[in-house]
Write a protein that holds these residues in place. Sequence first.
Motif, short mmCIF file in Angstrom:
data_model
loop_
_atom_site.label_atom_id
_atom_site.label_comp_id
_atom_site.label_asym_id
_atom_site.label_seq_id
_atom_site.Cartn_x
_atom_site.Cartn_y
_atom_site.Cartn_z
N ARG A 1 -6.12 2.57 -8.89
CA ARG A 1 -6.61 3.75 -9.61
C ARG A 1 -5.84 4.98 -9.14
O ARG A 1 -5.28 4.99 -8.05
CB ARG A 1 -8.09 3.96 -9.31
N PRO A 2 -5.82 6.03 -9.94
CA PRO A 2 -5.15 7.27 -9.50
C PRO A 2 -5.86 7.85 -8.27
O PRO A 2 -7.06 7.69 -8.09
CB PRO A 2 -5.29 8.21 -10.70
N ARG B 1 0.83 -1.20 0.00
CA ARG B 1 0.00 0.00 0.00
C ARG B 1 0.87 1.26 0.00
O ARG B 1 0.56 2.25 -0.65
CB ARG B 1 -0.92 -0.03 1.22
N ARG B 2 1.97 1.21 0.72
CA ARG B 2 2.87 2.35 0.77
C ARG B 2 3.49 2.62 -0.60
O ARG B 2 3.64 3.76 -1.02
CB ARG B 2 3.96 2.12 1.81
N MET C 1 3.49 5.89 -5.77
CA MET C 1 3.24 5.97 -7.21
C MET C 1 2.07 6.89 -7.53
O MET C 1 1.75 7.09 -8.70
CB MET C 1 2.93 4.58 -7.76
N GLY C 2 1.40 7.42 -6.51
CA GLY C 2 0.26 8.30 -6.74
C GLY C 2 -1.02 7.54 -7.02
O GLY C 2 -1.92 8.07 -7.66
N LEU C 3 -1.11 6.29 -6.54
CA LEU C 3 -2.27 5.45 -6.79
C LEU C 3 -2.97 5.11 -5.48
O LEU C 3 -2.37 5.16 -4.40
CB LEU C 3 -1.85 4.15 -7.48
#
Length: 154
Positions: free
Chosen positions: A84-85, A36-37, A42-44
Amino acid sequence: MPRTRKKRREVIRVPRGATALPEFDRGAVPEGLVTRRALREMGLSPGDNEGPVAILRCRLCATRPNWSCRHPTRGFLLRVDLARPKRTPTLAQELALDRAIAARSTCPKCARRYVYCLPLRTVGSCDPCAQGYEPSPDTYFTTIATPVTHRLAA
């Protein structure tokens, strides 16, 4: 008086093949699975991931290949293709957040807006008003005579 010893926690060892999710050691994670980190960097966001797909074993359990990792330092791996973003806040949401922070950092007595949140529930005002001294200029925002234009990120 002698000190009482704490009871040791019972170690539950589960064979590695009996776990519900596959486990990977650090450095051996297949392409397309991240924590998750790493998604956040990555901006997701997790997006359509229903839950973890695999477990990232801790460094201690990497030396014990036959046992499943049960430590709190283990990581859960998610699929990148389902991510997703991150959502960007709207202008109205950013304005609401700015007003909420302004309410927490503005003194009701002297009307100065400080760079930190004030103890309004306990003290009821800023520290200079409560103690009776003049604050230093670098701790609060000075008011600008010209109207402020849009400075929000969105």
